[in-house]
Design a protein around this motif. Structure first.
Motif, PDB file in Angstrom:
ATOM      1  N   ASN A  28       0.745  -1.184   0.035  1.00 47.77           N
ATOM      2  CA  ASN A  28       0.155  -0.095   0.091  1.00 47.77           C
ATOM      3  C   ASN A  28       0.862   1.108  -0.028  1.00 47.77           C
ATOM      4  O   ASN A  28       0.458   2.235   0.225  1.00 47.77           O
ATOM      5  N   TYR A  29       2.065   0.997  -0.418  1.00 48.65           N
ATOM      6  CA  TYR A  29       3.089   2.328  -0.209  1.00 48.65           C
ATOM      7  C   TYR A  29       3.326   2.766  -1.587  1.00 48.65           C
ATOM      8  O   TYR A  29       3.268   2.034  -2.784  1.00 48.65           O
ATOM      9  N   ASN A  30       3.763   4.041  -1.768  1.00 48.17           N
ATOM     10  CA  ASN A  30       4.415   4.630  -2.799  1.00 48.17           C
ATOM     11  C   ASN A  30       5.909   4.213  -2.665  1.00 48.17           C
ATOM     12  O   ASN A  30       6.414   4.594  -1.738  1.00 48.17           O
ATOM     13  N   MET A  31       6.561   3.666  -3.458  1.00 42.75           N
ATOM     14  CA  MET A  31       8.060   3.413  -3.546  1.00 42.75           C
ATOM     15  C   MET A  31       8.846   4.399  -4.404  1.00 42.75           C
ATOM     16  O   MET A  31       8.502   4.903  -5.453  1.00 42.75           O
ATOM     17  N   GLY A  32       9.880   5.094  -3.818  1.00 43.06           N
ATOM     18  CA  GLY A  32      10.593   5.988  -4.476  1.00 43.06           C
ATOM     19  C   GLY A  32      12.115   5.566  -4.636  1.00 43.06           C
ATOM     20  O   GLY A  32      12.609   5.159  -3.727  1.00 43.06           O
ATOM     21  N   TRP A  33      12.791   6.009  -5.580  1.00 44.00           N
ATOM     22  CA  TRP A  33      14.309   5.939  -5.807  1.00 44.00           C
ATOM     23  C   TRP A  33      14.543   7.392  -5.774  1.00 44.00           C
ATOM     24  O   TRP A  33      14.170   8.450  -6.472  1.00 44.00           O
ATOM     25  N   ALA A  67      12.734   8.512  -9.286  1.00 38.42           N
ATOM     26  CA  ALA A  67      11.556   7.835  -9.891  1.00 38.42           C
ATOM     27  C   ALA A  67      10.721   7.117  -9.058  1.00 38.42           C
ATOM     28  O   ALA A  67      11.259   6.848  -7.749  1.00 38.42           O
ATOM     29  N   GLY A  68       9.429   7.042  -9.175  1.00 38.82           N
ATOM     30  CA  GLY A  68       8.437   6.637  -8.064  1.00 38.82           C
ATOM     31  C   GLY A  68       7.497   5.564  -8.762  1.00 38.82           C
ATOM     32  O   GLY A  68       7.256   5.612  -9.915  1.00 38.82           O
ATOM     33  N   TYR A  87       6.290   7.532 -12.069  1.00 31.72           N
ATOM     34  CA  TYR A  87       6.643   8.759 -12.199  1.00 31.72           C
ATOM     35  C   TYR A  87       8.021   9.190 -12.027  1.00 31.72           C
ATOM     36  O   TYR A  87       8.793   8.439 -11.262  1.00 31.72           O
ATOM     37  N   TYR A  88       8.497  10.095 -12.914  1.00 32.41           N
ATOM     38  CA  TYR A  88       9.904  10.358 -13.029  1.00 32.41           C
ATOM     39  C   TYR A  88      10.152  11.821 -13.113  1.00 32.41           C
ATOM     40  O   TYR A  88       9.474  12.661 -13.534  1.00 32.41           O
ATOM     41  N   THR A  89      11.605  12.265 -12.677  1.00 31.65           N
ATOM     42  CA  THR A  89      11.915  13.372 -12.929  1.00 31.65           C
ATOM     43  C   THR A  89      12.381  13.573 -14.238  1.00 31.65           C
ATOM     44  O   THR A  89      12.761  12.797 -14.911  1.00 31.65           O
ATOM     45  N   ASP A  90      12.279  14.665 -14.866  1.00 28.01           N
ATOM     46  CA  ASP A  90      12.547  15.048 -16.208  1.00 28.01           C
ATOM     47  C   ASP A  90      13.780  14.505 -16.898  1.00 28.01           C
ATOM     48  O   ASP A  90      13.753  14.049 -17.739  1.00 28.01           O
ATOM     49  N   SER A  91      14.906  14.893 -15.782  1.00 26.90           N
ATOM     50  CA  SER A  91      16.292  14.583 -16.439  1.00 26.90           C
ATOM     51  C   SER A  91      16.454  13.094 -16.644  1.00 26.90           C
ATOM     52  O   SER A  91      17.388  12.785 -17.328  1.00 26.90           O
ATOM     53  N   VAL A  92      15.623  11.929 -16.344  1.00 27.78           N
ATOM     54  CA  VAL A  92      15.768  10.796 -16.463  1.00 27.78           C
ATOM     55  C   VAL A  92      14.906   9.956 -17.284  1.00 27.78           C
ATOM     56  O   VAL A  92      14.827   8.865 -17.613  1.00 27.78           O
ATOM     57  N   LYS A  93      13.791  10.730 -17.682  1.00 28.16           N
ATOM     58  CA  LYS A  93      12.839  10.222 -18.595  1.00 28.16           C
ATOM     59  C   LYS A  93      13.335   9.638 -19.779  1.00 28.16           C
ATOM     60  O   LYS A  93      14.143  10.363 -20.341  1.00 28.16           O
TER      61      LYS A  93
END
Length: 121
Positions: free
Chosen positions: A30-35, A48-49, A58-64
Motif C-alpha cells: 500500500n506504499y508509494n516507493m521511490g528512488w 522515480a516513483g 513517475y519520473y523526474t524530467d532529467s531521467v525520462k
C-alpha cells in the motif's frame, strides 16, 4: 514497519547501464516507493516513483527515457534500471517508501542506507 536495503551500485562509464535493487521487508503493498538521489552539496531529489499496488510510475524530467522503475511482488523487490548514464547521474541513491505519491523526500517514511553510483566520463 518497512525495512529497505539497496544493492547494485558502483562505477560505470558514461553511456553505460546499471540496475539498482531494493529488497523490502514488511508490508509494502500500500506504499508509494521511490528512488531518490543526493549528490554532494545538493538536495535529495526524487528520481522515480511507483505505487506498489497499481504500478503507477513517475519520473523526474532529467531521467525520462533513460531510467525505468519497476517492482517484483513475489520477491518484494524494487528496481531501477539506469541506461545511458551521464556523469551528472553520479550520486548516492536511496530507496524509500511513503504513504502518498510525492516528489518530496519529506513525504517518505522509510529509507534504505543508500548506495553510491559513480559515472565516469
Amino acid at each position: 514497519q518497512v525495512q529497505l536495503a539497496e544493492s547494485g551500485g558502483g562505477l560505470v562509464q558514461a553511456g553505460g547501464s546499471l540496475r539498482l535493487s531494493c529488497a523490502a521487508t514488511g508490508r509494502t503493498y500500500n506504499y508509494n516507493m521511490g528512488w531518490f538521489r543526493q549528490a554532494p552539496g545538493k538536495e535529495r531529489e526524487l528520481v522515480a516513483g511507483i505505487k506498489w499496488i497499481d504500478e503507477d510510475t513517475y519520473y523526474t524530467d532529467s531521467v525520462k527515457g533513460r531510467f525505468t522503475i519497476s517492482r517484483d511482488n513475489a520477491k518484494n523487490t524494487l528496481y531501477l534500471q539506469m541506461n545511458s548514464l551521464k556523469p551528472e547521474d553520479t550520486a548516492v541513491y536511496y530507496c524509500a517508501a511513503g504513504r502518498i505519491r510525492s516528489y518530496s523526500h519529506t513525504d517518505y517514511d522509510y529509507w534504505g542506507q543508500g548506495i553510491q553510483v559513480t559515472v565516469q566520463v
